[in-house]
Design a protein around this motif. Structure first.
Motif, PDB file in Angstrom:
ATOM      1  N   VAL A 171       0.839  -1.202   0.000  1.00 22.90           N
ATOM      2  CA  VAL A 171       0.000   0.000   0.000  1.00 22.90           C
ATOM      3  C   VAL A 171       0.871   1.249   0.000  1.00 22.90           C
ATOM      4  O   VAL A 171       1.827   1.359   0.772  1.00 22.90           O
ATOM      5  CB  VAL A 171      -0.931   0.021   1.228  1.00 22.90           C
ATOM      6  CG1 VAL A 171      -1.820   1.264   1.204  1.00 22.90           C
ATOM      7  CG2 VAL A 171      -1.788  -1.238   1.278  1.00 22.90           C
ATOM      8  N   GLY A 199       0.458   5.808  -0.763  1.00 26.01           N
ATOM      9  CA  GLY A 199      -0.549   6.866  -0.770  1.00 26.01           C
ATOM     10  C   GLY A 199      -0.111   8.099  -0.029  1.00 26.01           C
ATOM     11  O   GLY A 199       1.064   8.269   0.322  1.00 26.01           O
ATOM     12  N   SER A 251      -5.604   9.111   1.019  1.00 28.76           N
ATOM     13  CA  SER A 251      -5.911   8.462  -0.260  1.00 28.76           C
ATOM     14  C   SER A 251      -4.855   7.401  -0.518  1.00 28.76           C
ATOM     15  O   SER A 251      -3.652   7.707  -0.562  1.00 28.76           O
ATOM     16  CB  SER A 251      -5.911   9.494  -1.400  1.00 28.76           C
ATOM     17  OG  SER A 251      -6.865  10.513  -1.155  1.00 28.76           O
ATOM     18  N   TYR A 252      -5.311   6.149  -0.725  1.00 25.21           N
ATOM     19  CA  TYR A 252      -4.368   5.041  -0.761  1.00 25.21           C
ATOM     20  C   TYR A 252      -4.612   4.129  -1.956  1.00 25.21           C
ATOM     21  O   TYR A 252      -5.731   4.043  -2.487  1.00 25.21           O
ATOM     22  CB  TYR A 252      -4.456   4.243   0.543  1.00 25.21           C
ATOM     23  CG  TYR A 252      -4.298   5.123   1.760  1.00 25.21           C
ATOM     24  CD1 TYR A 252      -3.074   5.714   2.052  1.00 25.21           C
ATOM     25  CD2 TYR A 252      -5.383   5.404   2.607  1.00 25.21           C
ATOM     26  CE1 TYR A 252      -2.916   6.547   3.147  1.00 25.21           C
ATOM     27  CE2 TYR A 252      -5.235   6.233   3.706  1.00 25.21           C
ATOM     28  CZ  TYR A 252      -3.996   6.802   3.970  1.00 25.21           C
ATOM     29  OH  TYR A 252      -3.855   7.628   5.041  1.00 25.21           O
ATOM     30  N   HIS A 253      -3.544   3.448  -2.341  1.00 22.48           N
ATOM     31  CA  HIS A 253      -3.586   2.547  -3.499  1.00 22.48           C
ATOM     32  C   HIS A 253      -2.861   1.262  -3.112  1.00 22.48           C
ATOM     33  O   HIS A 253      -1.739   1.298  -2.607  1.00 22.48           O
ATOM     34  CB  HIS A 253      -2.895   3.193  -4.697  1.00 22.48           C
ATOM     35  CG  HIS A 253      -2.881   2.338  -5.920  1.00 22.48           C
ATOM     36  ND1 HIS A 253      -3.967   2.217  -6.763  1.00 22.48           N
ATOM     37  CD2 HIS A 253      -1.918   1.530  -6.437  1.00 22.48           C
ATOM     38  CE1 HIS A 253      -3.670   1.396  -7.754  1.00 22.48           C
ATOM     39  NE2 HIS A 253      -2.433   0.964  -7.584  1.00 22.48           N
ATOM     40  N   SER A 270     -10.052   7.703  -0.222  1.00 22.20           N
ATOM     41  CA  SER A 270     -10.127   6.638  -1.221  1.00 22.20           C
ATOM     42  C   SER A 270      -9.200   5.510  -0.802  1.00 22.20           C
ATOM     43  O   SER A 270      -8.181   5.739  -0.142  1.00 22.20           O
ATOM     44  CB  SER A 270      -9.749   7.146  -2.621  1.00 22.20           C
ATOM     45  OG  SER A 270      -8.401   7.563  -2.655  1.00 22.20           O
ATOM     46  N   GLU A 303      -8.132   2.286  -3.152  1.00 19.90           N
ATOM     47  CA  GLU A 303      -8.316   1.536  -4.390  1.00 19.90           C
ATOM     48  C   GLU A 303      -7.310   0.396  -4.465  1.00 19.90           C
ATOM     49  O   GLU A 303      -6.126   0.586  -4.179  1.00 19.90           O
ATOM     50  CB  GLU A 303      -8.146   2.452  -5.605  1.00 19.90           C
ATOM     51  CG  GLU A 303      -9.099   3.635  -5.633  1.00 19.90           C
ATOM     52  CD  GLU A 303     -10.542   3.224  -5.851  1.00 19.90           C
ATOM     53  OE1 GLU A 303     -10.759   2.130  -6.404  1.00 19.90           O
ATOM     54  OE2 GLU A 303     -11.446   3.997  -5.467  1.00 19.90           O
ATOM     55  N   GLU A 315      -5.568  -2.308  -7.017  1.00 17.95           N
ATOM     56  CA  GLU A 315      -5.312  -2.487  -8.447  1.00 17.95           C
ATOM     57  C   GLU A 315      -6.013  -3.729  -8.969  1.00 17.95           C
ATOM     58  O   GLU A 315      -5.797  -4.836  -8.465  1.00 17.95           O
ATOM     59  CB  GLU A 315      -3.806  -2.600  -8.698  1.00 17.95           C
ATOM     60  CG  GLU A 315      -3.410  -2.676 -10.152  1.00 17.95           C
ATOM     61  CD  GLU A 315      -3.515  -1.344 -10.865  1.00 17.95           C
ATOM     62  OE1 GLU A 315      -3.718  -1.345 -12.086  1.00 17.95           O
ATOM     63  OE2 GLU A 315      -3.398  -0.300 -10.185  1.00 17.95           O
TER      64      GLU A 315
END
Length: 212
Positions: free
Chosen positions: A44, A46, A88-90, A122, A124, A126
């Motif tokens: 993770v 962000g 906000s993280y991905h 957020s 999200e 992948e």
């Protein structure tokens, strides 16, 4: 994961950190249970709510199947991600060093809404482009020799049968004791959520044989 915020200070000799005045929220990420514990790693990255870049974190599956019911496949694997609120993280899942999609994820906050700060702006994960979506059901004829993509809600579980399947196939899936509970007990298929589109109706069919 608690040390993701750049202002958190690690406590020497421990895995803990001191994060003064920082609200941390924990998100549970559910994944299919057929992955072995530790097979998947979620990485993770962000930014926090005020735009600071977090320290990248890596988490692995925390839950294994109950020892008393080893054939019960209805449980889900779980990962716990603790990050500063409002950020906000991905995330990207990896297996053997390669990015993968675990067929579905389900997200749920561990704490109460508004416990110490807002939800993430957020989060999200992948979703890699699927190899194919021409068939929503995967491993429907069990010719793979495994029970991949299938699960069983109940105690006694399921097993692969070599006594012949439908339409000339050599295998089928056997529910070991479908009478061990209510209507929720039975076989299920884990669907790849990338292959499901909103506002469409999907019709599924199956061939079922009674063993007695």
């Amino acid at each position: 994961a608690i040390r993701a915020h750049p202002a958190c200070i690690s406590l020497l000799g421990t895995c803990a950190a001191f994060c003064s005045g920082i609200c941390l929220r924990t998100l549970t990420i559910f994944i299919p249970s057929y992955y072995e514990r530790g097979a998947l790693t979620l990485q993770v990255t962000g930014t926090t709510a005020d735009g600071q870049t977090i320290s990248p974190i890596s988490v692995q599956d925390f839950q294994t199947k109950a020892m008393l019911t080893p054939k019960q496949d209805s449980s889900q694997g779980r990962l716990f991600v603790t990050l500063p609120s409002g950020g906000s993280y991905h995330g990207v899942f990896f297996m053997d060093g390669q990015p993968v999609w675990p067929h579905y994820t389900d997200l749920k906050y561990e704490d109460e809404v508004g416990n110490c700060g807002p939800d993430f702006a957020s989060f999200e994960i992948e979703q890699l482009v699927p190899d194919q979506c021409d068939s929503l059901i995967r491993n429907g004829d069990f010719e793979s020799g495994t029970t991949d993509f299938w699960w069983y809600a109940g105690i006694y579980g399921m097993e692969l049968s070599n006594e012949g399947g439908a339409n000339g196939s050599s295998k089928s899936l056997l529910a070991l004791n479908p009478d061990d509970g209510g209507r929720h007990v039975g076989l299920g298929q884990r669907l790849d959520t990338r292959c499901i589109e909103e506002k469409y109706t999907y019709t599924l069919s199956a061939m079922v044989k009674l063993v007695d």
